[in-house]
Design a protein around this motif. Sequence first.
Motif, PDB file in Angstrom:
ATOM      1  N   UNK B 178      -2.916 -19.688  -9.295  1.00 14.74           N
ATOM      2  CA  UNK B 178      -2.113 -18.531  -9.679  1.00 14.74           C
ATOM      3  C   UNK B 178      -2.966 -17.348 -10.117  1.00 14.74           C
ATOM      4  N   UNK B 179      -4.158 -17.613 -10.615  1.00 17.94           N
ATOM      5  CA  UNK B 179      -4.939 -16.555 -11.261  1.00 17.94           C
ATOM      6  C   UNK B 179      -5.911 -15.853 -10.315  1.00 17.94           C
ATOM      7  N   UNK B 180      -5.678 -15.991  -9.012  1.00 19.31           N
ATOM      8  CA  UNK B 180      -6.702 -15.525  -8.086  1.00 19.31           C
ATOM      9  C   UNK B 180      -6.616 -14.007  -7.891  1.00 19.31           C
ATOM     10  N   UNK B 181      -7.810 -13.381  -7.843  1.00 19.61           N
ATOM     11  CA  UNK B 181      -7.863 -11.941  -7.625  1.00 19.61           C
ATOM     12  C   UNK B 181      -7.709 -11.651  -6.137  1.00 19.61           C
ATOM     13  N   UNK B 182      -7.060 -10.510  -5.785  1.00 15.59           N
ATOM     14  CA  UNK B 182      -6.869 -10.209  -4.366  1.00 15.59           C
ATOM     15  C   UNK B 182      -8.169 -10.138  -3.585  1.00 15.59           C
ATOM     16  N   UNK B 183      -9.207  -9.566  -4.201  1.00 15.69           N
ATOM     17  CA  UNK B 183     -10.454  -9.419  -3.426  1.00 15.69           C
ATOM     18  C   UNK B 183     -11.093 -10.773  -3.174  1.00 15.69           C
ATOM     19  N   UNK B 184     -10.875 -11.759  -4.094  1.00 20.92           N
ATOM     20  CA  UNK B 184     -11.450 -13.084  -3.872  1.00 20.92           C
ATOM     21  C   UNK B 184     -10.752 -13.784  -2.710  1.00 20.92           C
ATOM     22  N   UNK B 185      -9.406 -13.666  -2.667  1.00 22.71           N
ATOM     23  CA  UNK B 185      -8.660 -14.193  -1.517  1.00 22.71           C
ATOM     24  C   UNK B 185      -9.184 -13.592  -0.229  1.00 22.71           C
ATOM     25  N   UNK B 186      -9.317 -12.261  -0.264  1.00 19.77           N
ATOM     26  CA  UNK B 186      -9.755 -11.539   0.920  1.00 19.77           C
ATOM     27  C   UNK B 186     -11.130 -11.999   1.373  1.00 19.77           C
ATOM     28  N   UNK B 187     -12.065 -12.129   0.390  1.00 27.26           N
ATOM     29  CA  UNK B 187     -13.444 -12.446   0.757  1.00 27.26           C
ATOM     30  C   UNK B 187     -13.561 -13.821   1.389  1.00 27.26           C
ATOM     31  N   UNK B 188     -12.865 -14.828   0.832  1.00 26.39           N
ATOM     32  CA  UNK B 188     -13.046 -16.176   1.396  1.00 26.39           C
ATOM     33  C   UNK B 188     -12.460 -16.228   2.804  1.00 26.39           C
ATOM     34  N   UNK B 189     -11.331 -15.542   3.009  1.00 25.26           N
ATOM     35  CA  UNK B 189     -10.772 -15.512   4.358  1.00 25.26           C
ATOM     36  C   UNK B 189     -11.693 -14.761   5.314  1.00 25.26           C
ATOM     37  N   UNK B 190     -12.274 -13.669   4.807  1.00 23.44           N
ATOM     38  CA  UNK B 190     -13.160 -12.873   5.656  1.00 23.44           C
ATOM     39  C   UNK B 190     -14.370 -13.691   6.097  1.00 23.44           C
TER      40      UNK B 190
END
Lengths: 332, 358
Positions: B178-190
């Motif tokens: 729940x506590x994930x930052x948007x940029x962290x989501x973005x980076x791992x997918x990238x």
Amino acid sequence: MSDQFYYGIEVLLNGLMAGVLYALVALGFVLIYKASGIFNYAQGVMALFAALTLVGIMEGQIPFSHLINAIFGTDLHHFGWEVPALLAILLTVGVMVLFAIAVQRFIFRHLVGQEPIILFMATIGLAYFLEGVGDLMWGSDIKTLDVGIPQGGSFWIEDMTAGLGSENFFGFFIDKLDIVATIVAIVLVAALVAFSQFTKQGRALRAVADDHQAALSVGISLNFIWILVWSIAGFVALVAGIMWGAKSGVQFSLSLIALKALPVLMLGGFTSIPGAIVGGLIIGVGEKLFEFLIGAPYLGGATENWFAYVLALIFLVFRPQGLFGERIIERV
Amino acid sequence: MLYREAGDFKTSYVDDSQTFPIAFDRYRYWAVLAVAFLVIPFVIDDYWANAVFVPFLIYAIAAIGLNILVGYCGQVSLGTGGFMAVGAYACYKLMTAFPDVSIVIHVVLAGGITAAVGALFGLPSLRIKGFYLAVATLAAQFFLVWLFNKVSWFYNYSASGQISAPERSVLGIAVTGAQVAPWAQYMICLVFCTISAIIARNLTRGSTGRKWMAIRDMDIAAEIIGVNPLRAKLSAFAVSSFFVGISGALFFAVYLGAVEVGEAFGIQKSFLVLFMIIIGGLGSIFGSFAGAAFMVLLPVALKVVGVDWLGFPTDTVAHFQLVIVGALIMIFLIAEPHGLAQLWRLAKEKLRLWPFPY
């Protein structure tokens, strides 16, 4: 005889009835495939669209009323009249013929000579398009369809067969609608066979199915035959839509019966009308019996979702052209 | 003028066989990567991450996977949703069984498991072809979804039948939960997306990809010139399912967080990914990205225009979306069967000569 045995027979009978309905949808596929080599994924959505149109005309709904209301802020929904079922069915057939002409004119004329798989994907696009148009025209809420077909369990059969196994057996429960559907399907197939054997257009249709170029060279209009066959498929879709719609309401899930018809076709072979019927019956009986004997007791139920596909898959590995299909010959 | 070979001299075989032989293409590639890695993470907010970038990257991986199977090897599959579900559930089981192992390893392992399942369901492709095979892959779709619904071991006997991703972090930064930052989501997918694209691009350029394409163009002829159809077809199924599995794992763990299998990985998802590669371009890695971008952006754009600007009801806009998607599929198949990628290729040809076309 034990109760279990008679329950099994009841399941078998119900499976046969379900199979008839699958066969009705599969029939539409076979017609189009034979005449034009197009594997029409949109057949199920055509059934949905036809049923929606029928309900809409019967209830006097204004087409695209949601859209008109959204744009102009009006509050239209019904014309305020009701159309008798028979007239509405005729009007719906007219709509399906217009649809057939439009499909032929705007889509498949431009795709002549493409690979079958491209045509297949185009029909997936067509399915989406038609579903969207159907929802825009008539709204996406679940509708009830009542064209006067008797419904509910048949008490006569139930009374006649009650007490067959023991005191506790209450007789076979068979929906009257399923019996009507079976009769309609038999009549429809007989009519189609008569049409293709004894009329000029029917012969032309079979000639096109045999060989496009030979048919062209003796002066048969491919364009006309394709419109004709899409219209017939539209009519078959309407019949299937009426049956399924009367059974479970006219809603989106109606279009998913197309997916059920695919394994039917794979079993029966894509090019054979008897194959579609036999395949439909095998799938209908097979999935009901499997659910009854193995699925519900051991696998947690709802096996009907996939049984047909797995059966078809296993079957295909041994006989790729299906039960009655033409042998697939490949040349390099 | 822009895409010129002139003056770009290749002096070694390495230079000669690089992915982007034209210098301008290479600069463009590095520029895109630089923007993706160095600019977007700093400006991204929650809306853009969840509505656009994260789904785009995840679907791009799935589209690359399906494109390998359909576009390069010619085996049409409608089982993508089911294989994504395998990836998601494999990732979930691994995450809960081995909490100490990094999620990156879990996602890759989930891809591996999906590859094995994909190869298994690819076995019928040795006997049947074309849309017979497409229908056979529907068996995979429906069977797998049913399996994950019915066998409670897969969702750890939770009462709701859902799976939800526990909190996991990479290098001390939370990427799931729940506590994930948007940029962290973005980076791992990238990162996953970039590596997938590079692997896929190089596989399809090499001998494996040539074998796939030979099978696609005519399998009997390919067999005669010495391509082993068993290995080519099954490797295509395995590699394709590997990417699809990774995307499924990310879709569940990073993007949605909690998943109900019939809803998230139903037949609609299979069609969505298939549409991406048709619109983007069959047999093109760039096409996979273009198609994924298109299909992710279309609903967002329609929602902005239809609901926010014009004030239509949401369901009417949703129906419009069906009409537009269906129409676009047919238009692309009629007018440009090679999709957006072909438009891009044509644009590049034009740019080479521009502004002096003669």
